[in-house]
Scaffold this motif. Structure first.
Motif, PDB file in Angstrom:
ATOM      1  N   UNK A 119       0.634  -1.281   0.243  1.00 17.20           N
ATOM      2  CA  UNK A 119       0.039   0.390   0.281  1.00 17.20           C
ATOM      3  C   UNK A 119       0.856   1.318  -0.209  1.00 17.20           C
ATOM      4  N   UNK A 120       2.112   0.802   0.733  1.00 22.42           N
ATOM      5  CA  UNK A 120       2.927   2.550   0.800  1.00 22.42           C
ATOM      6  C   UNK A 120       3.312   2.643  -0.559  1.00 22.42           C
ATOM      7  N   UNK A 121       3.949   1.341  -1.211  1.00 26.15           N
ATOM      8  CA  UNK A 121       5.004   1.610  -2.912  1.00 26.15           C
ATOM      9  C   UNK A 121       3.536   2.394  -3.112  1.00 26.15           C
ATOM     10  N   UNK A 122       2.003   1.925  -3.743  1.00 28.00           N
ATOM     11  CA  UNK A 122       0.658   2.072  -3.885  1.00 28.00           C
ATOM     12  C   UNK A 122       0.845   4.262  -4.867  1.00 28.00           C
ATOM     13  N   UNK A 123       0.852   3.949  -3.032  1.00 21.72           N
ATOM     14  CA  UNK A 123       0.161   5.475  -3.070  1.00 21.72           C
ATOM     15  C   UNK A 123       1.748   6.165  -3.230  1.00 21.72           C
ATOM     16  N   UNK A 124       3.064   6.064  -2.846  1.00 21.19           N
ATOM     17  CA  UNK A 124       4.035   7.022  -3.235  1.00 21.19           C
ATOM     18  C   UNK A 124       4.339   6.815  -4.735  1.00 21.19           C
ATOM     19  N   UNK A 125       3.708   5.844  -5.343  1.00 22.05           N
ATOM     20  CA  UNK A 125       4.324   5.678  -6.714  1.00 22.05           C
ATOM     21  C   UNK A 125       3.350   6.819  -7.664  1.00 22.05           C
ATOM     22  N   UNK A 126       2.168   6.708  -6.757  1.00 22.43           N
ATOM     23  CA  UNK A 126       0.939   7.575  -7.903  1.00 22.43           C
ATOM     24  C   UNK A 126       1.123   9.098  -7.583  1.00 22.43           C
TER      25      UNK A 126
END
Length: 394
Positions: free
Chosen positions: A240-247
């Motif tokens: 989830x953290x990786x997705x949010x940062x990537x977004x």
């Protein structure tokens, strides 16, 4: 070296549990009367509870507007603005998805500037002042928390954009905890949306620059590396953290190197059929990618190893093909719907979709390959059921 300009918001906080720190951020901006802009689904799921309690405990006056709708209609934005003015709010806070954040940006601007919404559609027409603005995303998709763009659905069901640096927030607060447990279908659609932002920023014909390129590449790596896990295991904090940062990184990229035909063809789907924005993008993504291949092969080849390490060192045309294939496989793995028919679109709707897509000149001009009405009709036609149809006359 080609000159370029790069703009983003001045402050970003990325931390699990960061929404508990909103009172100190609000206080530092000198505000006492806060309008929270969100929607009933987000509030009903309890995603605003921690922030609301913290703000109340800090002695701040909090008013709530929770009537945000998907692809926010102009009437919703104007209603929220009226509430901000009537309540003499001195800061706008939004916790929610892209529609809530887009609404909040315009509310903060309109409540202070007193411009009319109809007068600021387009690029650089919003030049007045705004209220202090804090944005907290609950999905990893739009990147709206770091973009100077708000998309509005007009009374005629047309999507129009307001683009202005005045819409960049004072703070973007990214709390991965708020995205835990997001349903797989929403995770997939919003994640693909963010990947589209990265890809279109990297291949944009206008304002592509070294900073946006690096952001787009890093965003694509984070999103591709985590989306399957996030869809399969919604409680995985690392994913989830990786997705949010990537977004967010993708949002920073496309805010400066703007998106193109995927978004142009997605907007009519959302406006006319009320399909969520991320899913609208996913439905036309592969058709646009294949259409762009003749002009974008070199750039797709540069991105290919991020999705398919075996593509490294291959001739550009072959690597580009591997990139498109890897993206298609990722969409399938995440169970993204593969046809317009799956969202209720029929053959009779295709000419209207193509005609409305051609109105998105702000976006189409950025595409690596020129898109005509016939091209748009063909992409929609094939996205309906994989079958090409004769282009209608006129």
């Amino acid at each position: 070296m080609t000159p370029f300009t790069f703009q983003t918001c001045p402050n970003i906080l990325f931390e699990a549990g960061a929404s508990a720190k909103l009172p100190e951020i609000v206080a530092a901006l000198g505000a006492r009367r806060v309008l929270l802009v969100t929607d009933r689904g987000v509030r009903g799921a309890g995603l605003t509870e921690r922030a609301e309690a913290a703000l109340a405990q800090a002695g701040l006056h909090l008013a709530v507007f929770d009537e945000v709708a998907a692809d926010p209609p102009a009437a919703v934005i104007e209603a929220a603005t009226a509430q901000a003015r009537a309540g003499e709010c001195d800061l706008v806070l939004s916790i929610g998805g892209g529609s809530a954040l887009d609404t909040a940006k315009l509310v903060a601007y309109l409540a202070r500037s007193h411009d009319r919404l109809d007068d600021i559609y387009g690029v650089g027409l919003a030049r007045g002042q705004r209220l202090p603005l804090v944005l907290v995303p609950t999905t990893a998709g739009t990147g709206s928390e770091v973009t100077p763009i708000s998309i509005v659905t007009t009374p005629t069901s047309e999507k129009k954009g307001v683009v202005s640096s005045r819409l960049l927030p004072d703070w973007a607060v990214l709390d991965p905890d708020l995205t835990l447990g997001l349903p797989p279908a929403v995770t997939a659609a919003t994640g693909i949306d963010a990947m589209v932002h990265a890809i279109e920023a990297y291949t944009s014909r206008h304002r592509k620059n070294p900073i946006s390129d690096q952001l787009a590449r890093q965003a694509l790596a984070l999103l591709a590396g985590h989306i399957r896990t996030a869809c399969r295991d919604g409680g995985n904090g690392e994913a989830r953290a990786g997705m949010l940062l990537g977004s967010m990184l993708a949002g920073m990229a496309f805010a400066n190197a703007p998106v193109a035909a995927v978004h142009a063809l997605a907007y009519p789907i959302g406006a006319l059929f009320h399909v969520p924005h991320g899913l609208s993008n996913a439905l036309v993504l592969m058709g646009v990618m294949r259409f762009n291949l003749p002009e974008a092969a070199g750039l797709y080849a540069e991105l290919a190893p991020i999705l398919d390490p075996a593509a490294a060192g291959l001739p550009p045309a072959e690597a580009a093909g591997r990139f498109v294939a890897a993206l298609d496989a990722l969409c399938r793995d995440c169970a993204v719907p593969a046809s317009l028919a799956a969202v209720g679109i029929g053959e009779a709707d295709l000419p209207r979709l193509a005609a409305d897509a051609m109105k998105q000149t702000r976006l189409l001009v950025n595409n690596p390959r020129e898109v005509t009405f016939a091209d748009a009709f063909t992409i929609y036609s094939e996205a309906l059921d994989g079958r090409a149809r004769p282009v209608p006359a006129g």
